[in-house]
Design a protein around this motif. Structure first.
Motif, PDB file in Angstrom:
ATOM      1  N   LEU A  94      56.025  51.976  32.736  1.00 26.44           N
ATOM      2  CA  LEU A  94      55.552  52.918  31.726  1.00 26.44           C
ATOM      3  C   LEU A  94      55.309  52.236  30.381  1.00 26.44           C
ATOM      4  N   MET A  95      55.995  51.129  30.155  1.00 25.34           N
ATOM      5  CA  MET A  95      55.741  50.364  28.932  1.00 25.34           C
ATOM      6  C   MET A  95      54.521  49.469  29.079  1.00 25.34           C
ATOM      7  N   GLY A  96      53.937  49.456  30.274  1.00 29.11           N
ATOM      8  CA  GLY A  96      52.759  48.628  30.502  1.00 29.11           C
ATOM      9  C   GLY A  96      53.097  47.232  30.998  1.00 29.11           C
ATOM     10  N   ILE A  97      54.364  47.028  31.379  1.00 23.14           N
ATOM     11  CA  ILE A  97      54.823  45.713  31.827  1.00 23.14           C
ATOM     12  C   ILE A  97      54.735  45.638  33.350  1.00 23.14           C
ATOM     13  N   ASP A  98      54.185  44.563  33.859  1.00 22.88           N
ATOM     14  CA  ASP A  98      54.113  44.341  35.290  1.00 22.88           C
ATOM     15  C   ASP A  98      55.529  44.027  35.794  1.00 22.88           C
TER      16      ASP A  98
ATOM     17  N   LYS B 130      53.039  49.068  21.578  1.00 20.08           N
ATOM     18  CA  LYS B 130      51.822  48.584  22.232  1.00 20.08           C
ATOM     19  C   LYS B 130      51.788  47.055  22.335  1.00 20.08           C
ATOM     20  N   ASP B 131      52.660  46.372  21.569  1.00 18.29           N
ATOM     21  CA  ASP B 131      52.722  44.905  21.634  1.00 18.29           C
ATOM     22  C   ASP B 131      53.558  44.419  22.818  1.00 18.29           C
ATOM     23  N   LEU B 132      54.428  45.275  23.318  1.00 19.46           N
ATOM     24  CA  LEU B 132      55.421  44.849  24.303  1.00 19.46           C
ATOM     25  C   LEU B 132      54.839  44.335  25.621  1.00 19.46           C
ATOM     26  N   PRO B 133      53.793  44.984  26.191  1.00 20.72           N
ATOM     27  CA  PRO B 133      53.278  44.461  27.468  1.00 20.72           C
ATOM     28  C   PRO B 133      52.877  42.995  27.405  1.00 20.72           C
ATOM     29  N   ARG B 134      52.182  42.599  26.345  1.00 20.38           N
ATOM     30  CA  ARG B 134      51.763  41.202  26.236  1.00 20.38           C
ATOM     31  C   ARG B 134      52.945  40.294  25.934  1.00 20.38           C
TER      32      ARG B 134
ATOM     33  N   ILE C 123      56.289  40.707  26.401  1.00 17.89           N
ATOM     34  CA  ILE C 123      57.240  40.579  27.502  1.00 17.89           C
ATOM     35  C   ILE C 123      56.556  40.050  28.753  1.00 17.89           C
ATOM     36  N   GLY C 124      55.272  40.357  28.912  1.00 11.56           N
ATOM     37  CA  GLY C 124      54.535  39.808  30.041  1.00 11.56           C
ATOM     38  C   GLY C 124      54.492  38.291  29.990  1.00 11.56           C
ATOM     39  N   MET C 125      54.365  37.737  28.791  1.00 16.27           N
ATOM     40  CA  MET C 125      54.352  36.288  28.631  1.00 16.27           C
ATOM     41  C   MET C 125      55.757  35.691  28.707  1.00 16.27           C
ATOM     42  N   CYS C 126      56.741  36.457  28.246  1.00 17.11           N
ATOM     43  CA  CYS C 126      58.116  35.936  28.180  1.00 17.11           C
ATOM     44  C   CYS C 126      59.119  36.970  28.686  1.00 17.11           C
ATOM     45  N   PRO C 127      59.192  37.180  30.002  1.00 18.89           N
ATOM     46  CA  PRO C 127      60.119  38.178  30.553  1.00 18.89           C
ATOM     47  C   PRO C 127      61.587  37.893  30.237  1.00 18.89           C
ATOM     48  N   ASN C 128      61.909  36.652  29.905  1.00 18.62           N
ATOM     49  CA  ASN C 128      63.300  36.315  29.588  1.00 18.62           C
ATOM     50  C   ASN C 128      63.810  37.050  28.358  1.00 18.62           C
ATOM     51  N   ILE C 129      62.902  37.578  27.570  1.00 17.42           N
ATOM     52  CA  ILE C 129      63.306  38.348  26.393  1.00 17.42           C
ATOM     53  C   ILE C 129      64.204  39.503  26.800  1.00 17.42           C
ATOM     54  N   LEU C 130      63.897  40.119  27.941  1.00 13.35           N
ATOM     55  CA  LEU C 130      64.622  41.320  28.365  1.00 13.35           C
ATOM     56  C   LEU C 130      66.076  41.045  28.712  1.00 13.35           C
ATOM     57  N   THR C 131      66.438  39.809  28.959  1.00 11.68           N
ATOM     58  CA  THR C 131      67.828  39.484  29.288  1.00 11.68           C
ATOM     59  C   THR C 131      68.444  38.541  28.255  1.00 11.68           C
ATOM     60  N   SER C 132      67.812  38.459  27.103  1.00 15.95           N
ATOM     61  CA  SER C 132      68.343  37.582  26.056  1.00 15.95           C
ATOM     62  C   SER C 132      69.501  38.269  25.335  1.00 15.95           C
ATOM     63  N   ASN C 133      70.215  37.484  24.559  1.00 17.54           N
ATOM     64  CA  ASN C 133      71.328  38.005  23.768  1.00 17.54           C
ATOM     65  C   ASN C 133      70.844  38.192  22.333  1.00 17.54           C
TER      66      ASN C 133
ATOM     67  N   ASN D 283      53.321  38.110  17.652  1.00 21.92           N
ATOM     68  CA  ASN D 283      52.143  38.362  18.484  1.00 21.92           C
ATOM     69  C   ASN D 283      51.309  37.097  18.666  1.00 21.92           C
ATOM     70  N   LYS D 284      51.300  36.262  17.648  1.00 21.81           N
ATOM     71  CA  LYS D 284      50.563  35.003  17.728  1.00 21.81           C
ATOM     72  C   LYS D 284      51.212  34.073  18.745  1.00 21.81           C
ATOM     73  N   CYS D 285      52.535  34.065  18.782  1.00 23.95           N
ATOM     74  CA  CYS D 285      53.247  33.164  19.694  1.00 23.95           C
ATOM     75  C   CYS D 285      54.542  33.817  20.189  1.00 23.95           C
ATOM     76  N   PRO D 286      54.470  34.658  21.233  1.00 22.05           N
ATOM     77  CA  PRO D 286      55.674  35.317  21.765  1.00 22.05           C
ATOM     78  C   PRO D 286      56.756  34.340  22.211  1.00 22.05           C
ATOM     79  N   ARG D 287      56.368  33.117  22.547  1.00 25.15           N
ATOM     80  CA  ARG D 287      57.353  32.136  23.019  1.00 25.15           C
ATOM     81  C   ARG D 287      58.407  31.805  21.966  1.00 25.15           C
ATOM     82  N   LEU D 288      58.146  32.150  20.728  1.00 28.95           N
ATOM     83  CA  LEU D 288      59.149  31.940  19.685  1.00 28.95           C
ATOM     84  C   LEU D 288      60.450  32.666  20.033  1.00 28.95           C
ATOM     85  N   LEU D 289      60.311  33.841  20.660  1.00 30.77           N
ATOM     86  CA  LEU D 289      61.482  34.662  20.949  1.00 30.77           C
ATOM     87  C   LEU D 289      62.373  34.084  22.044  1.00 30.77           C
TER      88      LEU D 289
END
Length: 305
Positions: free
Chosen positions: A71-75, A109-113, A115-125, A153-159
């Motif tokens: 529902l958040m648009g995440i695969d 609306k930013d979350l799909p891209r 988290i799609g690029m960096c799913p590890n965000i969802l289990t980070s501390n 948004n420019k570089c999600p990998r920062l997270l």
């Protein structure tokens, strides 16, 4: 908007709604068997048009987790494949991560891209992983809070990058080279900050030096065209330099003055333009050869006929 609203409803209404058990009228009840129990209560998510029943072997909580991601648009399939830890992470923890990101200015609306690029965000501390990144953006790059979204948004990998082991070492190295515009580094070239110094940045600078440039010349080239640090040596630098040297037969000083040469496609730009100019006998500089629009280049060739 409907999906976003449903997502937040899913998070905040996670507990199944109570449903009353319904029994058939007395006259219809079997006399020898006990009344049937009602089916498992459903949550509000079951009413959503995007809801698709999942295999019964999956736990109810896991189904809810998958649905919330979708529902958040995440695969969800891709996210679970890339980050198996999501399987065992409570939905409440994922909710906390999302809430934290939104508190930092990240839009739903930013979350799909992201988290799609960096799913590890969802289990980070949040305390040990995410907070240090935002502190780094604020204190080391002087990014105001309202601009966090733009940079992330420019570089999600920062997270998902370690401040201690990756971001600060990269920043220190880039500053030593002469990258002193923190604004440009943050808003335009922040991908350099998530690059490994020993495995990515240094080898690419060394490769430029191996072509015949002095170290100061190579440094000046990456300062003029930071994208050089993002190009593959084998897939970009080597084939393009080989064509430049063997087919175009141009002077090395032209590359020093126009390092952006490596940013253009070899097959779609460099080769066709070079061959057209060669056929017409036109001698043009690298910037004119490659930066001109198709119309400008065609007019240039007509003038040489």
């Amino acid at each position: 908007m409907a999906a976003a609203a449903a997502t937040m409803t899913a998070f905040h209404s996670y507990s199944p709604q109570q449903q009353q058990q319904h029994q058939p009228p007395q006259s219809q009840q079997p006399t020898t068997e006990p009344p049937q129990l009602s089916k498992k209560p459903k949550t509000i998510l079951h009413k959503h048009p995007l809801y698709t029943p999942l295999p019964s072997k999956l736990s109810h909580q896991f189904k809810e987790k998958i649905l919330c991601l979708e529902l958040m648009g995440i695969d969800s399939g891709k996210a679970l494949s890339s980050n198996p830890l999501i399987h065992s992470t409570p939905l409440t923890s994922i909710h906390t991560i999302i809430t934290f990101l939104q508190s930092k200015g990240i839009y739903q609306k930013d979350l799909p891209r992201i988290i799609g690029m960096c799913p590890n965000i969802l289990t980070s501390n949040i305390t040990t992983d995410l907070v240090p990144v935002f502190n780094f953006l604020s204190k080391d790059l002087n990014i105001p809070d309202q601009d966090f979204r733009k940079v992330i948004n420019k570089c999600p990998r920062l997270l998902v990058s370690s401040v201690k082991d990756q971001l600060k070492p990269a920043l220190f190295y880039l500053k030593r080279l002469g990258f002193d515009d923190m604004g440009q580094l943050a808003y335009q070239d922040c991908v350099l900050l998530v690059s490994n110094v020993e495995k990515t940045l240094i080898p690419k600078l060394d490769y430029l030096i191996s072509l015949g440039f002095s170290k100061p010349e190579a440094v000046e080239m990456v300062l003029r065209c930071p994208g050089l640090f993002t190009f593959s040596v084998d897939k970009n630098f080597k084939p393009k330099f080989e064509y430049f040297e063997r087919e175009m037969k141009r002077d090395l000083n032209e590359l020093k003055s126009f390092p952006q040469f490596f940013a253009f496609s070899l097959e779609k730009r460099i080769k066709p333009r070079h061959l057209q100019a060669l056929e017409c006998g036109a001698e043009v500089s690298l910037p004119v050869l490659l930066k001109s629009t198709d119309e400008e280049f065609a007019e240039l060739l007509r003038e040489c006929d």
